[in-house]
Design a protein around this motif. Structure first.
Motif, PDB file in Angstrom:
ATOM      1  N   GLU A   1       0.880  -1.162   0.000  1.00 16.98           N
ATOM      2  CA  GLU A   1       0.000   0.000   0.000  1.00 16.98           C
ATOM      3  C   GLU A   1       0.919   1.214   0.000  1.00 16.98           C
ATOM      4  O   GLU A   1       1.960   1.207   0.663  1.00 16.98           O
ATOM      5  CB  GLU A   1      -0.868  -0.039   1.259  1.00 16.98           C
ATOM      6  CG  GLU A   1      -1.893   1.049   1.349  1.00 16.98           C
ATOM      7  CD  GLU A   1      -2.732   0.957   2.616  1.00 16.98           C
ATOM      8  OE1 GLU A   1      -3.700   1.703   2.707  1.00 16.98           O
ATOM      9  OE2 GLU A   1      -2.409   0.152   3.509  1.00 16.98           O
TER      10      GLU A   1
ATOM     11  N   SER B   1       3.201   4.276   0.552  1.00 21.85           N
ATOM     12  CA  SER B   1       3.816   4.913   1.728  1.00 21.85           C
ATOM     13  C   SER B   1       3.623   4.128   3.022  1.00 21.85           C
ATOM     14  O   SER B   1       3.379   4.702   4.084  1.00 21.85           O
ATOM     15  CB  SER B   1       3.274   6.336   1.901  1.00 21.85           C
ATOM     16  OG  SER B   1       3.533   7.093   0.755  1.00 21.85           O
ATOM     17  N   THR B   2       3.743   2.800   2.937  1.00 16.20           N
ATOM     18  CA  THR B   2       3.614   1.993   4.157  1.00 16.20           C
ATOM     19  C   THR B   2       4.931   1.404   4.626  1.00 16.20           C
ATOM     20  O   THR B   2       4.978   0.781   5.669  1.00 16.20           O
ATOM     21  CB  THR B   2       2.633   0.816   3.958  1.00 16.20           C
ATOM     22  OG1 THR B   2       3.092   0.041   2.865  1.00 16.20           O
ATOM     23  CG2 THR B   2       1.232   1.286   3.719  1.00 16.20           C
TER      24      THR B   2
ATOM     25  N   TRP C   1       0.445  -3.731   4.238  1.00 16.07           N
ATOM     26  CA  TRP C   1      -0.494  -2.610   4.331  1.00 16.07           C
ATOM     27  C   TRP C   1      -0.529  -2.072   5.749  1.00 16.07           C
ATOM     28  O   TRP C   1      -0.010  -2.687   6.676  1.00 16.07           O
ATOM     29  CB  TRP C   1      -1.885  -3.002   3.832  1.00 16.07           C
ATOM     30  CG  TRP C   1      -2.586  -4.079   4.613  1.00 16.07           C
ATOM     31  CD1 TRP C   1      -3.322  -3.919   5.757  1.00 16.07           C
ATOM     32  CD2 TRP C   1      -2.647  -5.478   4.309  1.00 16.07           C
ATOM     33  NE1 TRP C   1      -3.821  -5.122   6.176  1.00 16.07           N
ATOM     34  CE2 TRP C   1      -3.433  -6.104   5.302  1.00 16.07           C
ATOM     35  CE3 TRP C   1      -2.119  -6.272   3.277  1.00 16.07           C
ATOM     36  CZ2 TRP C   1      -3.693  -7.467   5.309  1.00 16.07           C
ATOM     37  CZ3 TRP C   1      -2.372  -7.628   3.278  1.00 16.07           C
ATOM     38  CH2 TRP C   1      -3.158  -8.215   4.294  1.00 16.07           C
ATOM     39  N   ARG C   2      -1.159  -0.892   5.894  1.00 16.96           N
ATOM     40  CA  ARG C   2      -1.285  -0.239   7.196  1.00 16.96           C
ATOM     41  C   ARG C   2      -2.177  -1.036   8.131  1.00 16.96           C
ATOM     42  O   ARG C   2      -3.182  -1.584   7.708  1.00 16.96           O
ATOM     43  CB  ARG C   2      -1.913   1.141   7.032  1.00 16.96           C
ATOM     44  CG  ARG C   2      -0.963   2.199   6.620  1.00 16.96           C
ATOM     45  CD  ARG C   2      -1.662   3.560   6.518  1.00 16.96           C
ATOM     46  NE  ARG C   2      -0.743   4.528   5.954  1.00 16.96           N
ATOM     47  CZ  ARG C   2      -0.454   4.625   4.672  1.00 16.96           C
ATOM     48  NH1 ARG C   2      -1.023   3.814   3.809  1.00 16.96           N
ATOM     49  NH2 ARG C   2       0.408   5.527   4.235  1.00 16.96           N
TER      50      ARG C   2
ATOM     51  N   ASN D   1      -3.312   1.245  13.832  1.00 12.30           N
ATOM     52  CA  ASN D   1      -2.749   2.498  14.326  1.00 12.30           C
ATOM     53  C   ASN D   1      -1.624   2.969  13.402  1.00 12.30           C
ATOM     54  O   ASN D   1      -1.225   2.247  12.489  1.00 12.30           O
ATOM     55  CB  ASN D   1      -2.273   2.378  15.786  1.00 12.30           C
ATOM     56  CG  ASN D   1      -1.092   1.434  15.941  1.00 12.30           C
ATOM     57  OD1 ASN D   1      -0.171   1.426  15.122  1.00 12.30           O
ATOM     58  ND2 ASN D   1      -1.102   0.631  16.984  1.00 12.30           N
ATOM     59  N   GLY D   2      -1.096   4.128  13.649  1.00 13.73           N
ATOM     60  CA  GLY D   2      -0.135   4.754  12.743  1.00 13.73           C
ATOM     61  C   GLY D   2       1.085   3.948  12.376  1.00 13.73           C
ATOM     62  O   GLY D   2       1.488   3.916  11.221  1.00 13.73           O
TER      63      GLY D   2
ATOM     64  N   GLN E   1       1.528   0.583  13.002  1.00 17.17           N
ATOM     65  CA  GLN E   1       1.278  -0.849  12.799  1.00 17.17           C
ATOM     66  C   GLN E   1       1.196  -1.169  11.313  1.00 17.17           C
ATOM     67  O   GLN E   1       0.618  -0.424  10.528  1.00 17.17           O
ATOM     68  CB  GLN E   1      -0.017  -1.264  13.491  1.00 17.17           C
ATOM     69  CG  GLN E   1      -0.260  -2.766  13.427  1.00 17.17           C
ATOM     70  CD  GLN E   1      -1.615  -3.166  13.988  1.00 17.17           C
ATOM     71  OE1 GLN E   1      -2.424  -2.328  14.363  1.00 17.17           O
ATOM     72  NE2 GLN E   1      -1.859  -4.457  14.032  1.00 17.17           N
ATOM     73  N   ARG E   2       1.774  -2.307  10.932  1.00 18.89           N
ATOM     74  CA  ARG E   2       1.720  -2.799   9.566  1.00 18.89           C
ATOM     75  C   ARG E   2       1.327  -4.275   9.595  1.00 18.89           C
ATOM     76  O   ARG E   2       1.681  -5.008  10.521  1.00 18.89           O
ATOM     77  CB  ARG E   2       3.063  -2.668   8.854  1.00 18.89           C
ATOM     78  CG  ARG E   2       3.597  -1.249   8.737  1.00 18.89           C
ATOM     79  CD  ARG E   2       2.756  -0.403   7.790  1.00 18.89           C
ATOM     80  NE  ARG E   2       3.296   0.926   7.601  1.00 18.89           N
ATOM     81  CZ  ARG E   2       2.946   1.996   8.309  1.00 18.89           C
ATOM     82  NH1 ARG E   2       2.069   1.876   9.297  1.00 18.89           N
ATOM     83  NH2 ARG E   2       3.467   3.175   8.054  1.00 18.89           N
TER      84      ARG E   2
ATOM     85  N   THR F   1       5.421  -3.615  13.691  1.00 25.69           N
ATOM     86  CA  THR F   1       5.399  -2.189  14.002  1.00 25.69           C
ATOM     87  C   THR F   1       6.597  -1.554  13.318  1.00 25.69           C
ATOM     88  O   THR F   1       7.719  -2.063  13.399  1.00 25.69           O
ATOM     89  CB  THR F   1       5.470  -1.952  15.521  1.00 25.69           C
ATOM     90  OG1 THR F   1       4.357  -2.623  16.132  1.00 25.69           O
ATOM     91  CG2 THR F   1       5.408  -0.470  15.845  1.00 25.69           C
TER      92      THR F   1
END
Length: 196
Positions: A18, A20-21, A168-169, A172-173, A175-176, A188
């Protein structure tokens, strides 16, 4: 928390991300691990990694170790870039990882000629060398997948010998979610790379 160990050796991976992940960061994370284990990394991209991000991920390595990171630009003719990459992979001693970051257009179908050259990379790189291709994934317009992204040309990539991973995201900000061999790995994203 400890950096995640992906434990790779000789895999062929197509990583669909995704936007910018952290696809480039995942490549740099693997590169630092491979270099720390005494091997070389070949990195090919249209644009070189962000210097600040590179420094963060390589800060635990010495300058001598960091010199085993060999970057090249594949602007221009893709076939010639692949030729140069394969020559380096087979002639330089102790290459452990080849990364091709943003190796195809960021949207639409991956061009057939690019897929042919990628098949050459899979076949001609020595079997002990891990090959990581990083590209943008897409949204599943058909609604047949619950995942946020799908890998473009995944069937063709599978036929060419590549395992398809997706990143992908998370909720939370930082976390992947990494879908690796049909197994979800929750990670993370930190300054030093990915932690489990």
């Amino acid at each position: 928390m400890k950096r995640h160990d992906f434990g790779l050796s000789g895999e062929r991976i197509h990583l669909a991300v995704e936007g910018s992940t952290g696809g480039t960061t995942l490549g740099l994370h693997l590169a630092a691990d491979i270099i720390e284990n005494g091997k070389r990394v070949l990195w090919a991209s249209v644009e070189m990694p962000d210097p600040a991000r590179f420094s963060q991920l390589f800060q635990h390595l010495s300058l001598v170790e960091s010199s085993r990171f060999h970057a090249m630009n594949f602007g221009g003719r893709f076939d010639r870039a692949v030729d140069a990459l394969l020559e380096a992979a087979t002639s330089l001693p102790s290459v452990g990882l080849v990364v091709m970051d943003d190796w195809c257009p960021s949207s639409g179908r991956i061009p057939a000629d690019r897929l042919e050259h990628i098949e050459r990379v899979a076949k001609e790189c020595p079997s002990h060398v891990t090959v990581l291709l990083v590209s943008k994934g897409s949204v599943d317009a058909s609604g047949s997948s619950n995942d946020p992204i799908v890998a473009r040309s995944s069937e063709a990539m599978g036929r060419k010998g590549f395992a398809v991973w997706r990143l992908w995201r998370g909720k939370n900000g930082a976390q992947r979610t990494l879908m690796q061999h049909e197994e979800k790995v929750e990670l993370t994203l930190t300054d030093s790379g990915f932690v489990a």
